[in-house]
Scaffold this active site. Structure first.
Site, short mmCIF file in Angstrom:
data_model
loop_
_atom_site.label_atom_id
_atom_site.label_comp_id
_atom_site.label_asym_id
_atom_site.label_seq_id
_atom_site.Cartn_x
_atom_site.Cartn_y
_atom_site.Cartn_z
N HIS A 281 -15.26 11.59 37.67
CA HIS A 281 -14.64 12.59 36.78
C HIS A 281 -13.88 12.01 35.59
O HIS A 281 -13.39 12.74 34.75
CB HIS A 281 -13.72 13.54 37.55
CG HIS A 281 -12.42 12.88 37.96
ND1 HIS A 281 -12.35 12.00 38.99
CD2 HIS A 281 -11.18 12.99 37.46
CE1 HIS A 281 -11.10 11.59 39.12
NE2 HIS A 281 -10.36 12.16 38.20
N1 UDP Z 1 -10.23 15.08 46.64
C1 UDP Z 1 -10.42 16.24 47.37
N2 UDP Z 1 -11.62 16.91 47.22
C2 UDP Z 1 -12.60 16.48 46.41
C3 UDP Z 1 -12.39 15.28 45.66
C4 UDP Z 1 -11.19 14.61 45.78
O1 UDP Z 1 -9.55 16.66 48.15
O2 UDP Z 1 -13.64 17.13 46.33
C5 UDP Z 1 -8.95 14.37 46.78
C6 UDP Z 1 -9.09 12.92 47.15
O3 UDP Z 1 -9.23 12.78 48.55
C7 UDP Z 1 -7.80 12.34 46.61
C8 UDP Z 1 -7.55 13.15 45.37
O4 UDP Z 1 -8.31 14.35 45.51
O5 UDP Z 1 -6.73 12.55 47.51
C9 UDP Z 1 -7.99 12.40 44.17
O6 UDP Z 1 -7.96 13.22 43.06
P1 UDP Z 1 -8.81 12.97 41.74
O7 UDP Z 1 -9.95 12.08 42.06
O8 UDP Z 1 -9.10 14.30 41.16
O9 UDP Z 1 -7.78 12.29 40.76
P2 UDP Z 1 -7.30 10.79 40.51
O10 UDP Z 1 -6.85 10.23 41.82
O11 UDP Z 1 -8.43 10.04 39.90
O12 UDP Z 1 -6.16 10.93 39.56
#
Ligand code: UDP
Length: 360
Positions: free
Chosen positions: A205
Site C-alpha cells: 500500500h
Molecule cells: N492489518 C490488518 N488487516 C489487513 C492488513 C493489515 O489488520 O488487511 C494490520 C496489520 O496486522 C498491522 C497493521 O494493520 O497491525 C498495519 O497497518 P498498515 O499496513 O496499513 O500500515 P503501516 O504499518 O504500513 O503504517
C-alpha cells in the site's frame, strides 16, 4: 491529568488500543479520544474499535481522503478547536501518518506537550510522506517512546536526548495479547481453504509501490511466480490502482487471491501460519518478526533495519519480478531470534513514564 489522543489510520487503532486500556485503568487520567477519519471504511476503521475494545471516539472529525496538504490542513483546523476546548495537559500521537503530524503541529502551536509513541524511526527517504511526518513530530515532542534502542540512538544522532525512552514496541504488546485469541476465533484459513505453511500473505500500500503502475504490475508479476497461493488483503488505494491494470495475471487462474482488508484477528491468524510474508507495510514487517515468519520487504530501504540485520527480513527490488521471486525463495526461518522489540510490556512502561512526567 487530561490527555487527548489523536488517531485516524488502521495501524494507529492497533497501536493505541493497548496504551488506551492501560491509561484508562488509572482514574486520575482522563483520555479524550479523537478519530480524524483518515481511514473511514468499516473494514479499515470500525472493525478495529469493536474487536479491540477501543472506546468510542469522543470526537470524530470525518476528514476522509484528500491530497496530503488538504487532508493535513483540514485536520489541523479541526484539531486546534478540539485542543482549545479540551485544554489537555498533553496530546498523544502514534506513528507517522497525516493524523500524527496534524496532531503534533496543532498542539505545538498551542504549547501543549506532545507524547509520541513509535518515535525515532527513519527510512532516510524523504520522498516518503511518512518520513516527513516522523521527523517533524519527533522534533516537536516532549516525550518520545521508541520501540527499540536503535530508534532511541537515532534521536540522539539528531540531537534529541530529553524525554527519550526505549520502551519496546507497542505492537508487540498487541501481538502477545491477541495472538492466541485470534487463532482460536478466526476461521480465515478454512474460509480460504488454506493449508498451514503452504501459502504466502502479501500487503502492498505504500505510495511508492501503488502510484507507479509499472512498479505495481512488476510486484504482481513477481508474486504470481511464487508457486503457491498468495493472499492479498487489499488496501483501498491498492485496489483502486489495480483496477487500472488489466494484466493477464489477474485472471481467475492466477495464484493471487485478492480479498478485502481483514480485521486484526483474521490478519494475525493468516500471517501466523504463512510460509512467508511479502509486504511494504511497516507494521506487517514487524509483526512477521514477532510471529517468527520470514519476510520480504518490497522497498529500497526500511526503517525496521534490525529485522533485516537479524536476517528474518530481506529487501527486494519491487521493480524486478525475478528479484522478488529470489528473495522469497531465500526467506527462511533463522536459528537466532534476538529480542528486538522489548518484552511485550511497553504499555505499562509508557503509562509509568507519562505518570512520572505529569504528576496530577
Ligand atoms: N492489518 C490488518 N488487516 C489487513 C492488513 C493489515 O489488520 O488487511 C494490520 C496489520 O496486522 C498491522 C497493521 O494493520 O497491525 C498495519 O497497518 P498498515 O499496513 O496499513 O500500515 P503501516 O504499518 O504500513 O503504517
Amino acid at each position: 491529568m487530561k490527555i487527548v489522543t489523536v488517531i485516524g489510520a488502521r495501524p494507529q487503532f492497533i497501536k493505541a488500543c493497548m496504551v488506551s486500556k492501560r491509561l484508562r485503568q488509572d482514574p486520575s487520567i482522563q483520555e479524550v479520544l479523537v478519530h480524524t477519519g483518515q481511514h473511514y471504511n468499516a473494514n479499515m476503521s470500525d472493525v478495529f474499535f469493536t474487536q479491540l475494545n477501543i472506546p468510542k471516539p469522543d470526537y470524530h472529525l470525518g476528514i476522509g481522503s484528500g491530497s496530503h496538504g488538504e487532508q493535513t490542513g483540514k485536520m489541523l483546523i479541526e484539531l486546534e478547536q478540539v485542543f482549545i476546548k479540551e485544554k489537555p495537559d498533553a496530546v498523544l500521537v502514534y506513528g507517522d501518518t497525516n493524523s500524527t503530524i496534524a496532531g503534533s503541529l496543532a498542539s505545538s502551536k498551542l504549547h501543549i506537550p506532545i507524547i509520541h509513541v513509535e518515535s525515532g524511526l527513519r527510512s532516510f527517504n524523504r520522498y516518503m510522506p511518512e518520513e516527513i511526518n516522523r521527523i517533524v513530530t519527533d522534533h516537536l515532542s516532549s516525550l518520545l517512546f521508541c520501540p527499540s534502542q536503535a530508534a532511541a540512538n537515532q534521536l540522539k544522532n539528531e540531537g534529541i536526548t530529553k524525554g527519550v525512552y526505549a520502551t519496546g514496541d507497542i505492537m508487540y504488546d498487541a501481538v502477545l495479547h491477541y495472538k492466541a485469541k485470534a487463532e482460536k476465533q478466526s476461521a480465515i484459513l478454512s474460509q480460504l481453504n488454506l493449508t498451514l505453511k503452504e501459502y504466502y500473505v502479501a500487503t502492498i500500500h505504500r505510495a511508492e509501490n501503488t502510484d507507479d503502475l509499472t512498479r505495481l504490475s512488476a510486484i504482481m508479476e513477481g508474486l504470481s511466480k511464487l508457486g503457491k497461493k498468495v493472499i492479498l488483503p487489499l488496501h483501498p488505494r491498492t485496489k483502486k490502482q489495480l483496477q487500472q491494470l488489466n494484466a493477464p495475471i489477474f485472471t481467475d487462474k492466477s495464484s493471487l487471491l485478492f480479498i478485502d482488508p481483514l480485521d486484526y484477528f483474521d490478519m494475525l491468524a493468516l500471517m501466523s501460519q504463512a510460509k512467508a510474508i511479502v509486504t511494504d507495510s511497516g507494521g506487517v514487517q514487524k509483526e512477521a518478526y514477532m510471529l517468527r515468519i520470514p519476510c520480504v520487504t518490497l522497498r529500497d530501504e526500511t526503517e525496521w533495519i534490525e529485522t533485516v540485520e537479524a536476517k528474518w527480513n530481506r529487501l527486494a527490488d519491487a521493480r524486478n519480478p525475478t528479484a522478488i521471486l529470489k528473495a522469497v525463495q531465500l526467506a527462511k526461518e533463522q536459528s537466532t531470534y534476538p529480542a528486538l522489540f522489548g518484552d511485550g510490556h511497553s504499555a505499562d512502561q509508557i503509562y509509568t513514564i507519562i505518570k512520572k512526567n505529569f504528576p496530577s
